[in-house]
Design a protein around this motif. Sequence first.
Motif, PDB file in Angstrom:
ATOM      1  N   ARG A  86       0.825  -1.191   0.000  1.00 34.18           N
ATOM      2  CA  ARG A  86       0.000   0.000   0.000  1.00 34.18           C
ATOM      3  C   ARG A  86       0.872   1.259   0.000  1.00 34.18           C
ATOM      4  N   ARG A  87       1.885   1.219   0.845  1.00 26.95           N
ATOM      5  CA  ARG A  87       2.742   2.409   0.937  1.00 26.95           C
ATOM      6  C   ARG A  87       3.529   2.623  -0.334  1.00 26.95           C
ATOM      7  N   THR A  88       3.950   1.521  -0.959  1.00 25.84           N
ATOM      8  CA  THR A  88       4.692   1.653  -2.204  1.00 25.84           C
ATOM      9  C   THR A  88       3.830   2.361  -3.250  1.00 25.84           C
TER      10      THR A  88
ATOM     11  N   ILE B 290     -11.822  -2.724  20.825  1.00 30.83           N
ATOM     12  CA  ILE B 290     -11.383  -2.190  22.120  1.00 30.83           C
ATOM     13  C   ILE B 290     -10.434  -3.217  22.719  1.00 30.83           C
ATOM     14  N   TYR B 291      -9.279  -2.771  23.149  1.00 29.79           N
ATOM     15  CA  TYR B 291      -8.367  -3.717  23.794  1.00 29.79           C
ATOM     16  C   TYR B 291      -7.692  -3.073  24.984  1.00 29.79           C
ATOM     17  N   VAL B 292      -7.142  -3.885  25.853  1.00 33.79           N
ATOM     18  CA  VAL B 292      -6.245  -3.373  26.891  1.00 33.79           C
ATOM     19  C   VAL B 292      -4.944  -4.161  26.806  1.00 33.79           C
TER      20      VAL B 292
ATOM     21  N   ARG C 143       5.542  10.068  20.692  1.00 29.92           N
ATOM     22  CA  ARG C 143       5.900   9.398  19.436  1.00 29.92           C
ATOM     23  C   ARG C 143       4.771   8.495  18.963  1.00 29.92           C
ATOM     24  N   ILE C 144       4.267   7.706  19.896  1.00 31.83           N
ATOM     25  CA  ILE C 144       3.178   6.786  19.537  1.00 31.83           C
ATOM     26  C   ILE C 144       2.000   7.563  18.976  1.00 31.83           C
ATOM     27  N   LEU C 145       1.668   8.655  19.658  1.00 32.80           N
ATOM     28  CA  LEU C 145       0.488   9.418  19.240  1.00 32.80           C
ATOM     29  C   LEU C 145       0.697  10.076  17.877  1.00 32.80           C
TER      30      LEU C 145
ATOM     31  N   ASN D 251      -1.056   7.874  10.730  1.00 35.49           N
ATOM     32  CA  ASN D 251      -1.572   6.667  10.058  1.00 35.49           C
ATOM     33  C   ASN D 251      -3.094   6.620  10.074  1.00 35.49           C
ATOM     34  N   ASN D 252      -3.661   6.893  11.234  1.00 38.07           N
ATOM     35  CA  ASN D 252      -5.111   6.750  11.364  1.00 38.07           C
ATOM     36  C   ASN D 252      -5.853   7.729  10.464  1.00 38.07           C
ATOM     37  N   ALA D 253      -5.354   8.957  10.423  1.00 36.44           N
ATOM     38  CA  ALA D 253      -6.042   9.959   9.620  1.00 36.44           C
ATOM     39  C   ALA D 253      -6.066   9.535   8.154  1.00 36.44           C
TER      40      ALA D 253
ATOM     41  N   ALA E 125      -9.431   6.442  20.684  1.00 38.36           N
ATOM     42  CA  ALA E 125      -8.892   7.053  21.884  1.00 38.36           C
ATOM     43  C   ALA E 125      -7.968   6.076  22.573  1.00 38.36           C
ATOM     44  N   LEU E 126      -6.988   6.644  23.272  1.00 35.92           N
ATOM     45  CA  LEU E 126      -5.987   5.834  23.960  1.00 35.92           C
ATOM     46  C   LEU E 126      -5.831   6.359  25.376  1.00 35.92           C
ATOM     47  N   LEU E 127      -5.663   5.420  26.301  1.00 38.78           N
ATOM     48  CA  LEU E 127      -5.464   5.801  27.689  1.00 38.78           C
ATOM     49  C   LEU E 127      -4.255   5.059  28.210  1.00 38.78           C
TER      50      LEU E 127
ATOM     51  N   GLU F 149      -3.420  -4.985  13.718  1.00 34.43           N
ATOM     52  CA  GLU F 149      -2.344  -5.916  13.409  1.00 34.43           C
ATOM     53  C   GLU F 149      -0.980  -5.243  13.590  1.00 34.43           C
ATOM     54  N   ARG F 150      -0.895  -3.955  13.248  1.00 36.47           N
ATOM     55  CA  ARG F 150       0.357  -3.238  13.481  1.00 36.47           C
ATOM     56  C   ARG F 150       0.618  -3.077  14.971  1.00 36.47           C
ATOM     57  N   ILE F 151      -0.434  -2.713  15.686  1.00 36.67           N
ATOM     58  CA  ILE F 151      -0.273  -2.367  17.098  1.00 36.67           C
ATOM     59  C   ILE F 151       0.088  -3.584  17.939  1.00 36.67           C
TER      60      ILE F 151
ATOM     61  N   ASP G  66       1.853  -5.946  17.408  1.00 34.71           N
ATOM     62  CA  ASP G  66       3.237  -6.361  17.245  1.00 34.71           C
ATOM     63  C   ASP G  66       4.213  -5.384  17.900  1.00 34.71           C
ATOM     64  N   ASP G  67       3.688  -4.333  18.508  1.00 34.37           N
ATOM     65  CA  ASP G  67       4.551  -3.278  19.021  1.00 34.37           C
ATOM     66  C   ASP G  67       5.233  -3.704  20.322  1.00 34.37           C
ATOM     67  N   PRO G  68       6.558  -3.611  20.396  1.00 31.67           N
ATOM     68  CA  PRO G  68       7.264  -4.074  21.601  1.00 31.67           C
ATOM     69  C   PRO G  68       7.037  -3.181  22.816  1.00 31.67           C
ATOM     70  N   ARG G  69       6.353  -2.061  22.625  1.00 30.32           N
ATOM     71  CA  ARG G  69       6.164  -1.170  23.764  1.00 30.32           C
ATOM     72  C   ARG G  69       5.022  -1.587  24.678  1.00 30.32           C
ATOM     73  N   HIS G  70       4.345  -2.662  24.315  1.00 29.52           N
ATOM     74  CA  HIS G  70       3.348  -3.212  25.237  1.00 29.52           C
ATOM     75  C   HIS G  70       3.252  -4.731  25.051  1.00 29.52           C
TER      76      HIS G  70
ATOM     77  N   SER H 224      -8.371  11.477  15.515  1.00 23.88           N
ATOM     78  CA  SER H 224      -7.674  10.365  14.876  1.00 23.88           C
ATOM     79  C   SER H 224      -7.025   9.510  15.966  1.00 23.88           C
ATOM     80  N   MET H 225      -6.691  10.097  17.099  1.00 29.80           N
ATOM     81  CA  MET H 225      -6.364   9.322  18.299  1.00 29.80           C
ATOM     82  C   MET H 225      -6.321  10.252  19.497  1.00 29.80           C
ATOM     83  N   ALA H 226      -7.451  10.277  20.222  1.00 32.46           N
ATOM     84  CA  ALA H 226      -7.506  11.115  21.416  1.00 32.46           C
ATOM     85  C   ALA H 226      -6.667  10.452  22.496  1.00 32.46           C
TER      86      ALA H 226
HETATM   87  C1  LIG Z   1      -0.444   1.450  22.945  1.00 30.23           C
HETATM   88  C2  LIG Z   1      -0.146   1.718  21.506  1.00 30.23           C
HETATM   89  C3  LIG Z   1      -1.136   2.246  20.678  1.00 30.23           C
HETATM   90  C4  LIG Z   1      -0.898   2.507  19.339  1.00 30.23           C
HETATM   91  N1  LIG Z   1      -1.896   2.982  18.549  1.00 30.23           N
HETATM   92  C5  LIG Z   1      -1.677   3.165  17.237  1.00 30.23           C
HETATM   93  C6  LIG Z   1      -2.724   3.612  16.364  1.00 30.23           C
HETATM   94  O1  LIG Z   1      -3.833   3.893  16.782  1.00 30.23           O
HETATM   95  N2  LIG Z   1      -2.447   3.738  15.055  1.00 30.23           N
HETATM   96  C7  LIG Z   1      -1.220   3.470  14.529  1.00 30.23           C
HETATM   97  O2  LIG Z   1      -1.043   3.563  13.325  1.00 30.23           O
HETATM   98  N3  LIG Z   1      -0.218   3.048  15.319  1.00 30.23           N
HETATM   99  C8  LIG Z   1      -0.405   2.900  16.643  1.00 30.23           C
HETATM  100  N4  LIG Z   1       0.626   2.487  17.449  1.00 30.23           N
HETATM  101  C9  LIG Z   1       1.938   2.329  16.862  1.00 30.23           C
HETATM  102  C10 LIG Z   1       2.091   1.040  16.124  1.00 30.23           C
HETATM  103  O3  LIG Z   1       2.308  -0.012  17.017  1.00 30.23           O
HETATM  104  C11 LIG Z   1       3.245   1.091  15.161  1.00 30.23           C
HETATM  105  O4  LIG Z   1       4.390   1.442  15.823  1.00 30.23           O
HETATM  106  C12 LIG Z   1       2.997   2.088  14.062  1.00 30.23           C
HETATM  107  O5  LIG Z   1       1.739   1.909  13.505  1.00 30.23           O
HETATM  108  C13 LIG Z   1       4.036   1.951  12.982  1.00 30.23           C
HETATM  109  O6  LIG Z   1       3.784   2.951  12.017  1.00 30.23           O
HETATM  110  P1  LIG Z   1       4.864   3.377  10.923  1.00 30.23           P
HETATM  111  O7  LIG Z   1       5.157   2.096  10.186  1.00 30.23           O
HETATM  112  O8  LIG Z   1       4.142   4.394  10.122  1.00 30.23           O
HETATM  113  O9  LIG Z   1       6.037   3.897  11.655  1.00 30.23           O
HETATM  114  C14 LIG Z   1       0.385   2.221  18.802  1.00 30.23           C
HETATM  115  C15 LIG Z   1       1.370   1.707  19.631  1.00 30.23           C
HETATM  116  C16 LIG Z   1       1.123   1.456  20.970  1.00 30.23           C
HETATM  117  C17 LIG Z   1       2.199   0.879  21.841  1.00 30.23           C
END
Ligand SMILES: Cc1cc2nc3c(=O)[nH]c(=O)nc-3n(C[C@H](O)[C@H](O)[C@H](O)COP(=O)(O)O)c2cc1C
Lengths: 598, 150
Positions: free
Chosen positions: A105-107, B9-11, B29-31, B37-39, B46-48, B70-72, B74-78, B98-100
């Motif tokens: 998609r990004r490409t 909705i997830y936690v 950074r996350i926001l 991306n979301n926009a 929303a995120l808390l 699916e992206r989220i 896989d994020d190592p920050r949680h 786009s993300m409150a």
């Molecule tokens: C708690 C949490 C919430 C996140 N929420 C979003 C989100 O709503 N949308 C999003 O694109 N990425 C979100 N991310 C970031 C993604 O995990 C990922 O790092 C990001 O989508 C990669 O985008 P990039 O390839 O454009 O750098 C979130 C990450 C964490 C840890």
Amino acid sequence: MICGRSVFLAGLIDPMDIQVETAPRAAKQAQTRRPPTRQHARSLASAALDVAAEGVIVCDDALRVWLCNAAAFRFLGLEEPLQLRARPALSQVLAASPCLDETGRRTVLAHCAEAVANGDRAGGEIELPADSRAGTGLALRLRRVAPRRWALMFSAARATAASDPLAHDPLTGLANQRRFEAALTDRLAMAGPGGQQDWPGLLLIDVEGHGSLTEASGRAAGDALLRLVGQRLRAALRESDLPARLDDGIFAALVPAAAGVETLARRLVERLARPYVVQGQVAHVQASVGLAVAPRDGHEAGQLLHSADLARRQAKAEGAGIYRSFNVLMREQAEARRSLEADLRKALVLGQFELFYQPQFNVATRRVLACEALLRWRHPIRGLVAPGDFISVTEEIGLINAIGEWVLRTACQEAMDWPGSIGVAVNVSPLQLADPDRLLRAVAGALAASGLRPERLEIEITESALFGQEAATLDCLRTLQARGVQISLDDFGTGYSSLSRLRSFRFDRIKIDRSFVKDITEDAHARGLVRAIAALGTGLALATVAEGVETDEQARQVEYEGCTDLQGYLISRPLPASEVRAVLLRLNERALLAGAAD
Amino acid sequence: MLTSLHRIIYVSRSLLRGDEDQVAVELRRILAVSRRNNASEGVTGALLLGQGSFAQVLEGPMVAVERAFERIQDDPRHADLVVVEVGAVDARAFPDWSMAFAGAAAASAAPRVRAVLDQVGTAPRATAAESVLGLLDALIRRETEWAMAR
Ligand SMILES: Cc1cc2nc3c(=O)[nH]c(=O)nc-3n(C[C@H](O)[C@H](O)[C@H](O)COP(=O)(O)O)c2cc1C
């Protein structure tokens, strides 16, 4: 499809009116405002666009989509109109496509944005490899078709080495088995003696759980889940690793340098087990990973794959969601198992099975009234093998019915030699009971061939045999009982003992498991249980046989608690058929003498 | 179906480490990435972050929301992510964002955050989903009011 088409072709007529939710109205307005001839030309153009094989999306400078033909929908895997406001952003249209992954998609977006920014008339071509799009690769061309209007055209990519459809799994876009094995072979050749490269490692990943999603929500959902698994696999690997899907739920990864594969395996198990969201629902899978590294676990592709496969099976057997490295023991076990199967397949024909008989002593009459037939396998090299070491294998490879029939025939035949009307008890496997017609035929055949009266035959079943097809099983048992055959419940107290079983079928006997008898002299608890079971027997007017009686003290106790029959080494060990008659005569004579002495 | 409005909705358990400032930097950074991306994909939510956990609502076209998830995941920050609710919805709960983000408001409402997180483990799915959504809604509202007052 029809719907999506009309919506977007309305855009061709008057782009200002694209209102996805109100498409029919937009079309109607267009009709009323246009002279018939122009409209005719336009609808011809629409019709032509819709039958074109090439996908066409027309956008403006801001990359807003003005129209989208049927083929474009097809290439993107979209089936329905986008419920977005008028003129959706190209990024949104692409985002809605289940066929493009993130990179793909990004490409595309980056390519379009760049061409538009440069104002190139011919925006050039790009090719998306099959890897970034589920299915075959995609070729894209961008052309300026009018001031500030661009046509993005899609067609299937020409088959290049990287997008060879024969080398790809169409579902996930990963390498298929053929390509994977070829890559593995190449890699091993390069690493071989004097080779320049590191030895590779190999992971086989067995994914379970997509089947239940397919069952519950259909093929498309199961496929979508596997596609996500493929994506996570690729994401967890390095650029130089090769991910593949070899079979339904079997994925693989070739890692050029074996160092670190364990860490990778651990990471995969964890990542793949995280929740998935597929078509509006949560799904989970478990991954069992088998790991093999060259040259330790094989120098050659077939051998290495086999090693990894054994490790995969081991991981799965140990409870899914774990990884196991191959070790030689696994190959030895697999080899042992294979030869056991081969030997068992020949055993019946070679006459290697024998029955031993263990007498059961009746407390009231102080005589042996029946013997239990016990299967032994006499193998020229293995020696005498106990059933615990081979019955489960015969069940798994489908030999149990044939062996069970042999046991019934032989037991009935040999019991005909015994003095008086001493009965014979034969164990029947749950798998035999699962085929009631065959079992009924086997029993009738054995009785007819031997001439044994049905009252002298007893069928022993375990509690687990009553699971599953309960109604058919119970019918079968009732039929046997109606013919005079006795039915007993074996190993009582060890399985899922349930009093409702005793209600659903009127057994003739229950056999109390040897584990209770073993502890009866020391353990008040075991004694209490034996007493309760014996009382149950009395209440239901059925015999209770204590198994595994080995000492005088145990015999006294079980008698005292009310068991009606005793079986075990104290009475007699299991006897070869040739000795049974003599031992029975001796035992019953002694009983008579003892009785006379009372 | 593919494009109808869906909500997830997830936690999850936050793995953000360090002092307040470091966490704030990482969150920003996350926001920023989320909003970008979301926009572009029509996703709002929303995120808390409170009590060491994230709670997030993602809503938008099904495919886009699932892709974001699916992206989220896989994020190592949680880690230890639990999906509380997923499915089609009639309307967005956070159409304007786009993300409150609820940060300060979550800190000031610690007991309520704790109670809602506990519920996720124990209450029936629907109830848990409703209280997570209610919590985010209330906190985002409060956060917005503060921002405007400042
Ligand atoms: C708690 C949490 C919430 C996140 N929420 C979003 C989100 O709503 N949308 C999003 O694109 N990425 C979100 N991310 C970031 C993604 O995990 C990922 O790092 C990001 O989508 C990669 O985008 P990039 O390839 O454009 O750098 C979130 C990450 C964490 C840890």
